[in-house]
Motif scaffolding. Structure first.
Motif, mmCIF file in Angstrom:
data_model
loop_
_atom_site.group_PDB
_atom_site.id
_atom_site.type_symbol
_atom_site.label_atom_id
_atom_site.label_comp_id
_atom_site.label_asym_id
_atom_site.label_seq_id
_atom_site.Cartn_x
_atom_site.Cartn_y
_atom_site.Cartn_z
ATOM 1 N N VAL A 120 -2.213 6.965 -3.515
ATOM 2 C CA VAL A 120 -1.162 6.054 -3.978
ATOM 3 C C VAL A 120 -1.424 5.737 -5.440
ATOM 4 O O VAL A 120 -2.423 5.100 -5.785
ATOM 5 C CB VAL A 120 -1.133 4.766 -3.142
ATOM 6 N N ALA A 121 -0.512 6.181 -6.305
ATOM 7 C CA ALA A 121 -0.663 6.009 -7.743
ATOM 8 C C ALA A 121 0.525 5.233 -8.301
ATOM 9 O O ALA A 121 1.552 5.062 -7.645
ATOM 10 C CB ALA A 121 -0.785 7.371 -8.430
ATOM 11 N N GLY A 122 0.372 4.790 -9.545
ATOM 12 C CA GLY A 122 1.443 4.064 -10.215
ATOM 13 C C GLY A 122 0.861 2.978 -11.093
ATOM 14 O O GLY A 122 -0.274 2.521 -10.894
ATOM 15 N N THR A 123 1.618 2.544 -12.070
ATOM 16 C CA THR A 123 1.159 1.483 -12.954
ATOM 17 C C THR A 123 1.023 0.174 -12.198
ATOM 18 O O THR A 123 0.084 -0.588 -12.401
ATOM 19 C CB THR A 123 2.134 1.310 -14.130
ATOM 20 N N HIS A 124 1.983 -0.114 -11.332
ATOM 21 C CA HIS A 124 1.998 -1.360 -10.582
ATOM 22 C C HIS A 124 2.161 -1.059 -9.094
ATOM 23 O O HIS A 124 2.777 -0.069 -8.706
ATOM 24 C CB HIS A 124 3.155 -2.268 -11.011
ATOM 25 N N GLY A 125 1.633 -1.938 -8.261
ATOM 26 C CA GLY A 125 1.900 -1.876 -6.826
ATOM 27 C C GLY A 125 0.999 -0.983 -6.017
ATOM 28 O O GLY A 125 1.232 -0.798 -4.814
ATOM 29 N N THR A 127 -2.193 -1.287 -4.913
ATOM 30 C CA THR A 127 -2.946 -1.919 -3.827
ATOM 31 C C THR A 127 -2.036 -2.287 -2.667
ATOM 32 O O THR A 127 -2.347 -2.003 -1.497
ATOM 33 C CB THR A 127 -3.679 -3.168 -4.352
ATOM 34 N N THR A 128 -0.907 -2.915 -2.964
ATOM 35 C CA THR A 128 0.018 -3.295 -1.899
ATOM 36 C C THR A 128 0.535 -2.072 -1.161
ATOM 37 O O THR A 128 0.597 -2.049 0.075
ATOM 38 C CB THR A 128 1.196 -4.105 -2.482
ATOM 39 N N THR A 129 0.915 -1.033 -1.906
ATOM 40 C CA THR A 129 1.460 0.168 -1.270
ATOM 41 C C THR A 129 0.415 0.881 -0.434
ATOM 42 O O THR A 129 0.714 1.391 0.657
ATOM 43 C CB THR A 129 2.040 1.122 -2.338
ATOM 44 N N THR A 130 -0.831 0.918 -0.907
ATOM 45 C CA THR A 130 -1.910 1.516 -0.117
ATOM 46 C C THR A 130 -2.102 0.743 1.179
ATOM 47 O O THR A 130 -2.285 1.331 2.256
ATOM 48 C CB THR A 130 -3.218 1.539 -0.921
ATOM 49 N N GLY A 131 -2.053 -0.587 1.087
ATOM 50 C CA GLY A 131 -2.165 -1.410 2.289
ATOM 51 C C GLY A 131 -1.004 -1.206 3.242
ATOM 52 O O GLY A 131 -1.181 -1.117 4.463
ATOM 53 N N LEU A 132 0.209 -1.122 2.700
ATOM 54 C CA LEU A 132 1.396 -0.889 3.527
ATOM 55 C C LEU A 132 1.307 0.456 4.245
ATOM 56 O O LEU A 132 1.599 0.556 5.445
ATOM 57 C CB LEU A 132 2.656 -0.936 2.661
ATOM 58 N N LEU A 133 0.916 1.484 3.517
ATOM 59 C CA LEU A 133 0.810 2.817 4.116
ATOM 60 C C LEU A 133 -0.249 2.827 5.221
ATOM 61 O O LEU A 133 -0.029 3.384 6.305
ATOM 62 C CB LEU A 133 0.475 3.842 3.039
ATOM 63 N N THR A 134 -1.386 2.203 4.957
ATOM 64 C CA THR A 134 -2.443 2.135 5.979
ATOM 65 C C THR A 134 -1.950 1.420 7.224
ATOM 66 O O THR A 134 -2.146 1.889 8.358
ATOM 67 C CB THR A 134 -3.675 1.421 5.409
ATOM 68 N N SER A 135 -1.281 0.288 7.044
ATOM 69 C CA SER A 135 -0.765 -0.479 8.188
ATOM 70 C C SER A 135 0.263 0.314 8.969
ATOM 71 O O SER A 135 0.281 0.298 10.207
ATOM 72 C CB SER A 135 -0.152 -1.795 7.698
ATOM 73 N N GLU A 170 -6.239 4.371 -2.784
ATOM 74 C CA GLU A 170 -5.630 3.867 -4.006
ATOM 75 C C GLU A 170 -6.148 4.715 -5.158
ATOM 76 O O GLU A 170 -7.364 4.829 -5.362
ATOM 77 C CB GLU A 170 -5.990 2.398 -4.196
ATOM 78 N N ALA A 171 -5.240 5.310 -5.907
ATOM 79 C CA ALA A 171 -5.611 6.259 -6.953
ATOM 80 C C ALA A 171 -5.423 5.606 -8.318
ATOM 81 O O ALA A 171 -4.316 5.490 -8.826
ATOM 82 C CB ALA A 171 -4.758 7.530 -6.839
ATOM 83 N N ASP A 172 -6.524 5.185 -8.908
ATOM 84 C CA ASP A 172 -6.514 4.402 -10.139
ATOM 85 C C ASP A 172 -6.406 5.317 -11.356
ATOM 86 O O ASP A 172 -7.213 6.234 -11.531
ATOM 87 C CB ASP A 172 -7.793 3.568 -10.196
ATOM 88 N N VAL A 188 4.005 7.818 -6.025
ATOM 89 C CA VAL A 188 4.003 7.262 -7.376
ATOM 90 C C VAL A 188 5.035 6.140 -7.402
ATOM 91 O O VAL A 188 6.233 6.381 -7.268
ATOM 92 C CB VAL A 188 4.331 8.323 -8.445
ATOM 93 N N THR A 189 4.547 4.910 -7.525
ATOM 94 C CA THR A 189 5.434 3.749 -7.452
ATOM 95 C C THR A 189 6.232 3.567 -8.737
ATOM 96 O O THR A 189 7.417 3.196 -8.696
ATOM 97 C CB THR A 189 4.619 2.478 -7.190
#
Length: 472
Positions: A120-125, A127-135, A170-172, A188-189
């Motif tokens: 999960v990559a992107g400038t913003h979001g 952590t939230t998107t990684t958590g959403l995908l995991t859930s 989460e891909a920083d 990519v958010t």
């Protein structure tokens, strides 16, 4: 500290005994947790205690406070945080001993070896998107490994070693870490210039995302949120290169399209269609349009992997957030206090929009701590403008983190740019002073929100204490 990524990244099981420098951080602690869960001998050090350390100690991981060459012990490999200073005694000792030294990115790549990586990559979001995908995947019956930049409310952890071959990460992009993960699929958010202390120019930052897309398995795919111009451009580039692309958003040309979006306080609802066919309703327990886009991106990746809509939607509906992402810290004297990691103008704007929806008839009282001298130098004025969406604003000085202070770059750059009457903008020195002003300015029905990637996260509890009867 910049540690080069080795040409060959060994599987974690081949690293021997591992010592983690900066083990209290979100990224390094996640790596340590997965290694420990797999039976790898792990120790670590950090210069201060953090919320991630108790869970590691419960797994038997020795976590030292303070850095000392003796902590390296009989380690074979060091995994080092990007925040480490060049004179870190543990890194210097490892160099003297000729040990294997890995940056955080290589450490994570090592534990992901052999997995189908979902990045999960992107400038913003991210952590939230990684958590959403995991859930979503957990609700759909998968058991992925995952590494998230914050604690998942549902599990109380920021990482786990799952039993199947999926690894959600989460891909920083801040230090180029995301260029070393070779994912099977990615999200990519958005793509909007940040971390220019590393990348130098906006053009170089965007090129890094193009390089990231090049690292995706040619048999895999990428999900792009095309409501964002940067991600939309990346989607076009990826398609031109022959990669399978799934687009999401409210845009009419999105493959997975959002309809009838309704934001109501702490909840959000919408309907999802694909190719003109209605797939169903999505209900979320997190506020704000930007979080809806994150959720639909996670949904799209799950659907592309073959998981059913209803199960994925159920997992998304049960998601209540990650630590420091619009996290409710408590309520006192009729005032709700939230904390957010937002540190970029776009993130500030998005979270204040969500805060406004949550506040209802109440006011939004915001405190912001700029993060990094380099970021404040470039975006300080835009940060101040974004803070104008609040009713009352408190600005702290810059949290310098891994950089050195610059007397010409302070929180005043931000405070002076806030487009509110001067009596509604306060510049303070220190966390205690910030908490005092927030408590004094708030009244029943208001929402207080602390914003920033530094130690401002400690202000919320102080405000709650001050608001309680007899508070100091």
């Amino acid at each position: 500290m910049r540690i080069p990524v080795p040409d060959e990244i060994l599987p974690a099981a081949d690293l021997g005994r591992v010592h983690c420098v900066g083990i209290g951080g979100a990224g390094i602690s996640a790596i340590a947790r997965i290694m420990a869960a797999r039976g790898i001998a792990v120790t670590g050090s950090d210069d201060h205690d953090t919320p991630f350390l108790p869970a590691l100690r419960e797994l038997g991981v020795t976590c030292h406070l303070g850095y000392d060459a003796a902590h390296v012990g009989d380690a074979d490999t060091l995994v080092v945080t990007t925040a480490a200073r060049d004179d870190n005694p543990e890194v210097l000792e490892a160099q003297r001993l000729g040990l294997r030294i890995l940056p955080r990115s290589a450490g994570l790549a090592s534990v992901m070896t052999g997995s189908r990586v979902l990045a999960v990559a992107g400038t913003h979001g991210k952590t939230t998107t990684t958590g959403l995908l995991t859930s979503a995947l957990l609700a759909a019956g998968a058991d992925p490994s995952y590494a998230v930049g914050g604690v998942l409310t549902a599990t109380g952890r920021n990482a786990d070693a799952g039993t199947d071959d999926l690894f959600v990460a989460e891909a920083d992009e801040s230090d180029g870490a995301f260029l070393h993960y070779r994912p099977h699929a990615a999200i990519v958010t958005n793509v909007e210039a940040d971390h220019l202390d590393n990348w130098g120019t906006e053009e170089a930052y965007h090129r890094a995302f193009e390089e990231f897309v090049d690292t995706i398995d040619p048999c895999g795919f990428v999900v792009c949120v095309v409501d964002d111009p940067g991600a939309a451009g990346l989607a076009r580039t990826a398609r031109a290169q022959g990669l399978d692309v799934v687009t999401v958003g409210e845009s009419a040309d999105a493959d997975l399209r959002i309809h009838d979006l309704a934001l109501d306080g702490a909840t959000s609802t919408c309907r999802i269609s694909r190719g003109g066919a209605d797939l169903g309703e999505l209900r979320l327990r997190i506020p704000g349009r930007h979080y809806v886009l994150d959720a639909v991106a996670a949904l799209a990746l799950g659907l592309q992997l073959g998981f059913p809509f209803d199960a994925l939607a159920e997992g998304l509906a049960g998601f209540t957030g990650t630590g420091r992402r619009m996290e409710l810290k408590g309520e006192a004297a009729g005032v709700r206090v939230y904390d957010s990691y937002a540190h970029h103008p776009v993130e500030i704007r998005g979270d204040l929009e969500a805060a406004r929806a949550l506040a209802g008839e109440g006011r939004v009282v915001a405190a912001f701590q700029p993060h990094l001298v380099s970021r404040t130098r470039i975006f300080g004025e835009a940060m101040g403008v974004a803070l104008g969406a609040a009713d009352e604003v408190v600005v702290l000085d810059v949290y310098v983190a891994r950089e050195d202070p610059d007397p010409e770059v302070t929180g005043l750059l931000v405070a002076r740019a806030v487009p509110l009457p001067p009596e509604h903008v306060t510049y303070v020195d220190g966390l205690g002073a910030a908490a005092q002003v927030l408590a004094e300015r708030s009244r029943p029905g208001d929402l207080v929100i602390t914003l920033g990637a530094g130690d401002i996260t400690g202000v919320g509890p102080l405000v709650l204490d001050l608001l309680l009867p007899g508070g100091a």
